[in-house]
Motif scaffolding. Sequence first.
Motif, mmCIF file in Angstrom:
data_model
loop_
_atom_site.group_PDB
_atom_site.id
_atom_site.type_symbol
_atom_site.label_atom_id
_atom_site.label_comp_id
_atom_site.label_asym_id
_atom_site.label_seq_id
_atom_site.Cartn_x
_atom_site.Cartn_y
_atom_site.Cartn_z
ATOM 1 N N ASP A 185 0.836 -1.207 0.000
ATOM 2 C CA ASP A 185 0.000 0.000 0.000
ATOM 3 C C ASP A 185 0.867 1.253 0.000
ATOM 4 O OD1 ASP A 185 -2.594 -1.093 -0.073
ATOM 5 O OD2 ASP A 185 -2.713 -1.244 2.106
ATOM 6 N N LYS A 186 1.863 1.291 0.884
ATOM 7 C CA LYS A 186 2.742 2.466 0.993
ATOM 8 C C LYS A 186 3.545 2.672 -0.287
ATOM 9 C CE LYS A 186 6.416 4.649 3.703
ATOM 10 N NZ LYS A 186 6.598 5.581 2.617
ATOM 11 N N ASN A 187 4.126 1.584 -0.799
ATOM 12 C CA ASN A 187 4.928 1.696 -2.023
ATOM 13 C C ASN A 187 4.081 2.187 -3.196
ATOM 14 O OD1 ASN A 187 7.004 0.661 -0.480
ATOM 15 N ND2 ASN A 187 6.978 -1.355 -1.428
ATOM 16 N N LEU A 188 2.868 1.656 -3.325
ATOM 17 C CA LEU A 188 1.990 2.106 -4.403
ATOM 18 C C LEU A 188 1.610 3.572 -4.230
ATOM 19 C CD1 LEU A 188 -0.330 -1.002 -4.848
ATOM 20 C CD2 LEU A 188 1.455 -0.203 -6.424
ATOM 21 N N ALA A 189 1.294 3.973 -3.004
ATOM 22 C CA ALA A 189 0.955 5.381 -2.746
ATOM 23 C C ALA A 189 2.136 6.283 -3.089
ATOM 24 C CB ALA A 189 0.538 5.565 -1.290
#
Length: 113
Positions: free
Chosen positions: A47-51
């Motif tokens: 989630d963090k990497n995609l954001a």
Amino acid sequence: MTKRIPGAVATRSRAVISNGIVTTVATSPNKSDSMYEQVQGALAAIDKNLADAGSSKANILTAICYCADMARKPELNKAWDEWVDTANIPMRAVLGVQLENKDLIEIIATATI
């Protein structure tokens, strides 16, 4: 143009963005967690990497889960089913492999921006 989001190790990126596609990889930060908790940790990192790349789980096209203990795949499935965007379900594969550093799961996701 290709953009790379640096990882914790200088020779690895957390994500790579090229031509509107982002590819990211994650493991759990806590190696002493159960399979279920490690999957939750890896998915939170995805989630963090995609954001950070300007995307989200709604844009995931494919995910490959490398699982160190296939007998515990139901724990992986439970965490995945709680996390996945059910309106935009990606293709997912789970492969049994030997992982290092007490990792029980490693997840690679490819998404659009």
